[in-house]
Design a protein around this motif. Structure first.
Motif, PDB file in Angstrom:
ATOM      1  N   ASN A 113       0.815  -1.211   0.000  1.00 44.04           N
ATOM      2  CA  ASN A 113       0.000   0.000   0.000  1.00 44.04           C
ATOM      3  C   ASN A 113       0.849   1.263   0.000  1.00 44.04           C
ATOM      4  N   ILE A 114       0.511   2.180  -0.891  1.00 44.55           N
ATOM      5  CA  ILE A 114       1.070   3.530  -0.846  1.00 44.55           C
ATOM      6  C   ILE A 114      -0.043   4.545  -0.592  1.00 44.55           C
ATOM      7  N   GLY A 115      -1.261   4.067  -0.463  1.00 39.92           N
ATOM      8  CA  GLY A 115      -2.426   4.897  -0.228  1.00 39.92           C
ATOM      9  C   GLY A 115      -3.666   4.024  -0.256  1.00 39.92           C
ATOM     10  N   VAL A 116      -4.819   4.678  -0.129  1.00 40.53           N
ATOM     11  CA  VAL A 116      -6.098   3.962  -0.130  1.00 40.53           C
ATOM     12  C   VAL A 116      -7.093   4.770  -0.948  1.00 40.53           C
ATOM     13  N   PHE A 117      -7.823   4.096  -1.820  1.00 41.87           N
ATOM     14  CA  PHE A 117      -8.896   4.752  -2.570  1.00 41.87           C
ATOM     15  C   PHE A 117     -10.094   4.983  -1.650  1.00 41.87           C
ATOM     16  N   ILE A 118     -10.974   5.889  -2.028  1.00 46.77           N
ATOM     17  CA  ILE A 118     -12.090   6.255  -1.149  1.00 46.77           C
ATOM     18  C   ILE A 118     -13.093   5.123  -0.955  1.00 46.77           C
ATOM     19  N   ASN A 119     -12.985   4.054  -1.759  1.00 49.58           N
ATOM     20  CA  ASN A 119     -13.821   2.873  -1.525  1.00 49.58           C
ATOM     21  C   ASN A 119     -13.112   1.843  -0.649  1.00 49.58           C
ATOM     22  N   GLY A 120     -11.988   2.237  -0.057  1.00 50.34           N
ATOM     23  CA  GLY A 120     -11.276   1.348   0.845  1.00 50.34           C
ATOM     24  C   GLY A 120     -10.323   0.384   0.181  1.00 50.34           C
ATOM     25  N   VAL A 121     -10.211   0.435  -1.134  1.00 43.92           N
ATOM     26  CA  VAL A 121      -9.333  -0.466  -1.884  1.00 43.92           C
ATOM     27  C   VAL A 121      -7.901   0.057  -1.855  1.00 43.92           C
TER      28      VAL A 121
END
Length: 450
Positions: A113-121
């Protein structure tokens, strides 16, 4: 008087927090479960795992996001032999409410992970875990290869090499962690379609590119700064109309791999050839400044600019694509973070927090006429309803005849962009499709011809 003042300051702090996109923009869900495809079966199967994010909490300085890591759109299959399936991550992610610039040595993005999309993915960078072993002159890392030793000089680009294993929404699992390395918009929505997987295993991705609108905020990087879709304001101050926001990277003009773009002499990689074409490795790219054109991004794939969510301006990353809407390196974030990398996956929340309730928030009207596409129209068997941009609320979609009788109903969940009506059993005639988001509605006339 002092107590009253403290109370007012507290209320003001809470009100300000509840407008912070790092709190309000996560897609929350506690009822809808996800679906997946298996190879050879074009009917999606329920996985029983809740989609999007299940809870958002915040303190004065942090937001905490609980998610299973499963999107609302169908995932799979992965036709490159990947044996894994997207699974429940049962994760809590911690993000700073006020991200800060790193004024020292920039932190490289890394695997995972380098981040998270707003849907939690999960959001990944360019790499797929495979590199070039300069001692053996062979690939290392990843399935079927020996483990890499030391720090490789040449890292393979997942977006190019792993394309056969991406599903329709351009995602795949690493272990059970479903993730995107790139713009999370479906292959068949690109102007130049690079994969035909959507033909049998249809999905829609997190958002659909709309070239006439500023792209939505689609996630947050691990330094806390927001990640947007492919289009934004041409000028950083919010003027100049809508433009495609472009990567500042380009392929180097090389035939041998002996130096990095900054001139550093490194252990040799394989020569550029049909087996290892230009773009096979991340180091095949170089960043070039584009003075005077603010639609080009910096070395981290971002810029400081005005956006709809940040009218005063903030540093933003963009999910870069080329003119054909195919993903463009470095895709999301990287190869280094602009800010201080303070976000992380945590196991517990060890401070007092407030739970954010999205149902109490003032919701903007996302049902814009120009965002709605219905096709084919006229239709004889199937009608597709597609929303441009990002759907932030669950939509109820009804099909009425001209007398007002309800003929069919379907839905489009937050984090999806497309749904269908099967009208093979519906008589020829004129019908009305009505879309309702709980507050606002939008109607469109369709014709069914048999």
């Amino acid at each position: 008087m002092k107590k009253i003042l403290l109370c007012l300051l507290f209320i003001s702090s809470i009100a300000k927090s509840q407008t912070n996109p790092a709190i309000t923009k996560w897609l929350q869900n506690t009822t809808v479960t996800g679906t997946y495809y298996v190879s050879g079966n074009s009917t999606p199967i329920s996985n029983g795992i809740l989609v999007n994010c299940q809870q958002v909490r915040y303190s004065a300085t942090w937001s905490y996001v609980n998610t299973a890591g499963i999107p609302a759109y169908s995932v799979g299959p992965y036709l490159d032999g990947n044996p894994n399936q997207a699974g429940n991550q049962n994760a809590i992610f911690k993000f700073p409410l006020v991200p800060t610039q790193n004024t020292g040595t920039k932190t490289p993005t890394a695997g995972g992970n380098i981040g998270v999309f707003i849907n939690g993915v999960a959001m990944y960078d360019f790499r797929d875990g495979v590199a070039w072993n300069t001692t053996t002159n062979a690939l290392c890392g990843g399935p079927g290869n020996p483990t890499c030793t030391g720090t490789p000089a040449w890292y393979r680009d997942a977006v190019l090499y792993e394309r056969p294993g991406f599903d329709c929404s351009k995602g795949h699992p690493g272990g059970t962690n479903y993730h995107h390395h790139q713009n999370p918009s479906a292959f068949d929505l690109d102007l130049n379609v690079l994969s035909n997987i959507c033909n049998l295993y249809d999905a829609d991705g997190l958002y659909a590119i709309n070239t006439s609108q500023h792209s939505p905020l689609i996630g947050f990087a691990y330094d806390g700064f927001p990640v947007y879709g492919a289009y934004g304001y041409a000028n950083a101050n919010g003027t100049g109309g809508i433009a495609r926001i472009k990567s500042g990277y380009q392929l180097r003009n090389i035939t041998v791999r002996t130096h990095h773009a900054n001139g550093t002499d490194v252990s040799d990689g394989p020569p550029v050839n049909a087996t290892y074409p230009l773009g096979y490795f991340r180091e095949d790219y170089e960043w070039v400044a584009h003075a005077g054109d603010e639609s080009y991004l910096d070395e981290h794939n971002g810029r400081f600019c005005v956006t709809p969510e940040y009218p005063a301006g903030i540093y933003c990353y963009f999910a870069t694509v080329n003119a054909n809407h195919n993903s463009s390196y470095p895709y999301l974030v990287g190869p280094t973070y602009y800010g201080n990398k303070t976000a992380a996956k945590v196991t517990t929340v060890s401070e007092t927090t407030t739970t954010y309730n999205p149902s109490l928030a003032t919701t903007e009207n996302n049902l814009k006429e120009e965002s709605l596409i219905i096709f084919p129209n006229p239709s004889s068997d199937l009608i597709a309803i597609q929303m441009g941009g990002l759907v932030g609320r669950n939509l109820k979609i009804d099909l009425f005849d001209v007398t007002g009788r309800l003929v069919k109903s379907t839905s489009m969940n937050a984090g999806q962009t497309i749904t269908y009506f099967d009208v093979q059993d519906v008589y020829s005639g004129t019908y009305i499709i009505k879309i309702f988001d709980g507050n606002n509605s939008l109607s469109r006339t369709v014709v069914i011809q048999k």
